[in-house]
Design a protein around this motif. Structure first.
Motif, PDB file in Angstrom:
ATOM      1  N   VAL A 199       0.836  -1.198   0.000  1.00  0.00           N
ATOM      2  CA  VAL A 199       0.000   0.000   0.000  1.00  0.00           C
ATOM      3  C   VAL A 199       0.873   1.251   0.000  1.00  0.00           C
ATOM      4  CG1 VAL A 199      -1.598   1.365   1.400  1.00  0.00           C
ATOM      5  CG2 VAL A 199      -2.041  -1.045   1.032  1.00  0.00           C
ATOM      6  N   ARG A 219       3.858   1.511  -1.234  1.00  0.00           N
ATOM      7  CA  ARG A 219       4.439   1.663  -2.577  1.00  0.00           C
ATOM      8  C   ARG A 219       3.413   2.238  -3.555  1.00  0.00           C
ATOM      9  NH1 ARG A 219       6.792  -3.279  -1.788  1.00  0.00           N
ATOM     10  NH2 ARG A 219       5.528  -4.319  -3.366  1.00  0.00           N
ATOM     11  N   GLN A 220       2.172   1.720  -3.495  1.00  0.00           N
ATOM     12  CA  GLN A 220       1.112   2.221  -4.375  1.00  0.00           C
ATOM     13  C   GLN A 220       0.862   3.702  -4.111  1.00  0.00           C
ATOM     14  OE1 GLN A 220      -0.204   0.937  -6.897  1.00  0.00           O
ATOM     15  NE2 GLN A 220      -0.835  -1.185  -6.671  1.00  0.00           N
ATOM     16  N   ALA A 258       3.615   5.919  -5.396  1.00  0.00           N
ATOM     17  CA  ALA A 258       3.524   6.048  -6.849  1.00  0.00           C
ATOM     18  C   ALA A 258       2.447   7.073  -7.204  1.00  0.00           C
ATOM     19  CB  ALA A 258       3.209   4.698  -7.487  1.00  0.00           C
ATOM     20  N   LEU A 259       1.335   7.024  -6.483  1.00  0.00           N
ATOM     21  CA  LEU A 259       0.234   7.953  -6.748  1.00  0.00           C
ATOM     22  C   LEU A 259       0.636   9.383  -6.396  1.00  0.00           C
ATOM     23  CD1 LEU A 259      -2.719   8.196  -7.611  1.00  0.00           C
ATOM     24  CD2 LEU A 259      -3.339   7.985  -5.216  1.00  0.00           C
ATOM     25  N   ARG A 284       1.212  16.038 -11.952  1.00  0.00           N
ATOM     26  CA  ARG A 284       0.049  16.526 -12.672  1.00  0.00           C
ATOM     27  C   ARG A 284      -0.399  17.906 -12.173  1.00  0.00           C
ATOM     28  NH1 ARG A 284      -5.001  12.802 -14.177  1.00  0.00           N
ATOM     29  NH2 ARG A 284      -3.591  11.227 -13.399  1.00  0.00           N
ATOM     30  N   GLN A 313      -8.746  12.056  -5.111  1.00  0.00           N
ATOM     31  CA  GLN A 313      -9.893  11.171  -4.932  1.00  0.00           C
ATOM     32  C   GLN A 313      -9.417   9.723  -4.744  1.00  0.00           C
ATOM     33  OE1 GLN A 313     -12.946  12.852  -5.445  1.00  0.00           O
ATOM     34  NE2 GLN A 313     -13.961  11.090  -4.518  1.00  0.00           N
ATOM     35  N   THR A 314      -8.438   9.317  -5.548  1.00  0.00           N
ATOM     36  CA  THR A 314      -7.890   7.966  -5.415  1.00  0.00           C
ATOM     37  C   THR A 314      -7.014   7.858  -4.182  1.00  0.00           C
ATOM     38  OG1 THR A 314      -7.147   8.536  -7.617  1.00  0.00           O
ATOM     39  CG2 THR A 314      -7.402   6.214  -7.137  1.00  0.00           C
ATOM     40  N   TRP A 339      -6.479   4.813  -0.983  1.00  0.00           N
ATOM     41  CA  TRP A 339      -5.262   4.213  -0.429  1.00  0.00           C
ATOM     42  C   TRP A 339      -5.086   4.629   1.018  1.00  0.00           C
ATOM     43  CZ3 TRP A 339      -3.792   0.240  -2.958  1.00  0.00           C
ATOM     44  CH2 TRP A 339      -3.968   0.199  -4.339  1.00  0.00           C
TER      45      TRP A 339
END
Lengths: 381, 200
Positions: free
Chosen positions: A156, A158-159, A162-163, A170, A184-185, A189
Motif C-alpha cells: 500500500v 508503494r502504491q 507512486a500515486l 500533474r 480522490q484515489t 489508499w
C-alpha cells in the motif's frame, strides 16, 4: 523445538554438508572464514526466509551454483517433521513441509529461532529500520498473520507513493488529460493505509508492552547492574496522541496525521505517516542509548533485547514450541564476567547453537557437543 | 540461437504470457513439423480474432458485433450490474449460472505502481450506464487483492450518492475445503463475514 539434522547443498561455502544435532548446547568451532556462521545462518533462514547478514538471497547460493537447498529435520514435543527450502535468487523459493509443497507464507512461524550476532549492535547504534525489522520479525514469530499484514502494508505504501508522485507531476499542468482528481484515489489508499497501518501499530505496541518487563530483567542479568532500561515506541503520528493498542484510536490518529501532513506528502511525493516511519527508542537510565551508551552497554542492551525476545517466545504459550537459540560469534565480544552470566542464562534452553573461533572463549559450562568446521566441510561432528 | 525465421518465431512466441524460452522453442518446432493446413488454420484464427472481435460498446466484454451476447440478450436483468476487472472474469461468473444480470468490464484495477488510475478504467462509461436509473443494484466483483479492494472502495464512494445499492462479493472459505488448510487471512475474512444460521 530443536533441529535434529541439517543438510545443505550449495549453501554459501558448503557444496554438500550433513550433520546431526542433539538438544542442548552445540558449539561450532573453526578459524575465521571456514563456515561456522553459514551453518547457523541456514538455521535462522528457516524461521523468517531472511539472513541476519545479507538483505538479498543471492549471496546465500554458493558461487557458480544455480540454487541452494536447506533441509532440516525438526523435533517438537517428540514429533518429527522436516522442512526443505530451495533458495532460488531469481525466482520464488520452493518450500516443502513434511514432504509436501507449501507456499512460503504458510511456513511463517513454524520454526522459531532467536539469533544473536555481532550485527545486532545495529539494534542500538543503527538506523530506525534495524529496530523496525527486529520488532516485525518478532511480531511475525509470535503471530504469523502479521506476515501478511506487513507485506500488504508495504505494498500500500508503494502504491501510495507512486500515486503521490504522479499527482505531484500533474498538479503543475491541470489539463494534462483525465477528469478525476488524483486526491480522490488517494483517499482510497488512505483507507487501506489506515486499516493495515493500525493493525501493524497495535501489534507492535502490544509487543513492546510485553517485551519491556522482560528487557529490564535480561539487561540486569547480562550487565550485572540495575539500570532503568526501556524500549519505547516512537511514532510519526505526533506527540499529542497517547500510545494505545486500541485499533479504533490508532486508526483515528493515523487519519488525523494523514490530513495534517497531506500538503507535505504531496510536495515530497512520499508517504510520511505510518508505521514504516517509526522507531523504537531504547534508553538506559532515562538517557537514549543511541549516542550515549558505551560500547559495552550497547552490547549488553542488544543482547538483552534478544534474550527478552527469546523468553517472550518461549513463554507465550502458543503452539509454536520453544525457540532455537543461536549465539553467533558472540562470546569473543564479551568480557569474562558477561560470558559466564550469558552462559548461565541460556544453559536451560532446549537447543543452543554457538559459534566461536576460539573454543576457550565459550565458558566451560556451555560447550556441550562440539563440531569442527574447516573450509566448508564438517570435520568432526 | 537458431537460423533467422525460426528464431524470430521463438522470440515472438516467447513474448506471449505464460510462455518461457523453453516452451517457445517447443511450440516453434511443433509448428515446423505440423501440417501446413493446421498452421494456416491457427494463423487464420489469430488474424480473425484481431479483425472481427471487438469490445462491446456497452459493457466492454469481448464481442463480435457492436454489443456482446449478454448485452443483447433481453432475458438478462437490466436492474442488476456486476462490475468485473477483465472479460475473463465474466466467464468465471457465468459458469456459476446463478447470476442473471448484466456486466460492466473495467479493464483492470487501480494501481498507481503500474500507472493505472481511475481515468484509465471504464468508470466514466459505468457512471453513464447508472445515470438513467434502470440499474438498482451494483455488485462489485473486483479481485480480492489490495488493488481490487482499492478499486471497489473507490467505486463505492463514487456511486453511493446515486442511490444505487452497492455490494461487494464476500470473501471466505472455499467450498469443499478443509478449515485446517485455510490461510489465516482467508479465515479471518470468513469470520468477519460470518452469517447467522436461521432455524426455520
Amino acid at each position: 523445538m530443536h533441529v535434529a539434522s541439517l543438510a545443505l547443498t550449495d549453501f554459501r561455502n558448503y557444496q554438500q554438508a550433513e550433520l546431526t544435532l542433539a538438544p542442548g548446547v552445540t558449539t561450532f568451532v573453526g578459524a575465521n572464514g571456514q563456515g561456522k556462521t553459514n551453518l547457523v545462518e541456514a538455521v535462522g533462514y528457516l524461521s523468517g526466509f531472511d539472513s541476519h547478514r545479507v538483505a538479498t538471497d543471492a549471496p546465500l547460493v554458493r558461487h557458480g551454483a544455480q540454487r541452494a537447498v536447506i533441509r532440516a529435520g525438526l523435533v517438537r514435543d517428540a514429533r518429527r517433521t522436516s522442512i526443505e527450502i530451495e533458495i532460488n535468487p531469481s525466482r520464488a523459493n520452493r518450500v516443502q513441509l513434511g514432504g509436501h509443497p507449501v507456499r512460503p507464507r504458510e511456513l511463517a512461524g513454524t520454526v522459531r529461532t532467536v539469533l544473536f550476532a555481532p550485527e545486532d549492535l545495529a539494534l542500538v547504534k543503527g538506523d530506525p529500520s534495524d529496530r523496525r525489522r527486529f520488532l516485525d520479525t518478532l511480531l511475525v514469530a509470535r503471530a504469523p498473520k502479521y506476515a501478511g499484514v506487513k507485506a500488504d502494508f508495504e505494498r500500500v505504501v508503494r502504491q501510495r507513493n507512486a500515486l503521490l508522485k504522479s499527482a505531484g507531476g500533474r498538479r503543475g499542468r491541470p489539463d494534462a488529460g483525465g477528469t478525476s482528481d488524483p486526491l480522490q484515489t488517494l483517499m482510497v489508499w488512505d483507507e487501506q493505509l489506515i486499516d493495515l497501518g493500525s493493525a501493524l501499530l497495535a501489534g507492535r505496541i502490544h509487543l513492546l508492552d510485553q517485551l519491556n518487563p522482560l528487557l529490564g530483567k535480561t539487561y540486569d542479568a547480562v550487565a550485572d547492574a540495575s539500570a532503568e532500561v526501556s524500549a519505547g515506541y516512537r511514532w510519526s503520528l505526533g506527540e499529542d496522541v497517547d500510545l494505545t493498542v486500541d485499533r479504533t484510536v490508532l486508526a483515528g490518529a493515523l487519519r488525523a496525521a494523514l490530513e495534517r501532513r497531506r500538503r507535505e506528502e504531496l510536495e515530497r511525493a512520499v508517504t510520511l505517516v505510518g508505521p514504516h516511519r517509526d522507531d523504537v527508542l531504547l534508553s538506559l537510565a532515562g538517557v537514549p542509548a543511541k549516542g550515549y551508551a558505551s560500547h559495552g552497554e550497547s552490547w549488553s542492551l542488544a543482547l538483552a533485547l534478544r534474550l527478552a525476545s527469546y523468553q517472550l517466545l518461549r513463554d507465550d504459550g502458543t503452539s509454536g514450541g520453544e525457540p532455537i537459540l543461536v549465539l553467533d560469534d558472540v562470546f569473543a565480544e564479551l568480557d569474562v564476567e558477561r560470558r559466564s552470566r550469558l552462559a548461565a542464562l541460556v544453559g536451560d534452553a532446549e537447543q543452543v547453537l554457538v559459534t566461536a573461533a576460539v573454543a576457550a572463549d565459550v565458558p566451560a559450562t556451555l560447550t556441550g557437543a562440539r563440531v569442527r568446521v574447516e573450509r566448508g566441510t564438517i570435520v568432526d561432528a | 540461437m537458431y537460423e533467422g525465421v525460426v528464431q524470430d518465431l521463438i522470440d515472438e512466441l516467447g513474448r506471449l504470457p505464460g510462455v518461457g524460452p523453453k516452451s517457445a522453442q517447443r511450440i516453434a518446432f511443433h509448428l515446423l513439423q505440423a501440417d501446413s493446413e493446421d498452421v494456416r488454420r491457427l494463423a487464420q484464427a489469430m488474424l480473425e480474432v484481431k479483425e472481427r472481435v471487438r469490445f462491446c460498446t456497452v459493457c466492454g466484454n469481448v464481442a463480435e458485433d457492436a454489443e456482446c451476447r449478454i448485452c443483447q440478450d433481453p432475458r438478462r436483468d437490466t436492474a442488476v450490474l456486476c462490475v468485473v476487472e477483465e472479460p475473463k472474469d465474466i466467464v468465471a461468473v457465468e459458469r456459476t449460472r446463478e447470476y442473471r444480470g448484466r456486466y460492466h468490464v473495467l479493464g483492470g484495477a487501480i494501481s498507481p505502481i503500474d500507472g493505472v488510475g481511475p481515468d484509465d478504467l471504464r468508470i466514466k462509461e459505468l457512471l453513464g450506464r447508472l445515470a438513467d436509473g434502470t440499474v438498482r443494484e451494483l455488485i462489485i466483483a473486483t479481485d480480492p487483492n489490495l488493488e481490487g479492494e482499492a478499486t471497489a472502495t473507490y467505486l463505492a464512494r463514487l456511486i453511493a450518492p446515486m442511490g444505487v445499492a452497492v455490494s461487494r462479493l464476500a470473501s471466505g472459505l472455499p467450498v469443499g475445503g478443509d478449515l485446517e488448510y485455510a490461510d489465516e487471512v482467508t479465515l479471518g475474512r470468513a469470520f468477519e463475514g460470518r452469517r447467522r444460521l436461521d432455524v426455520p
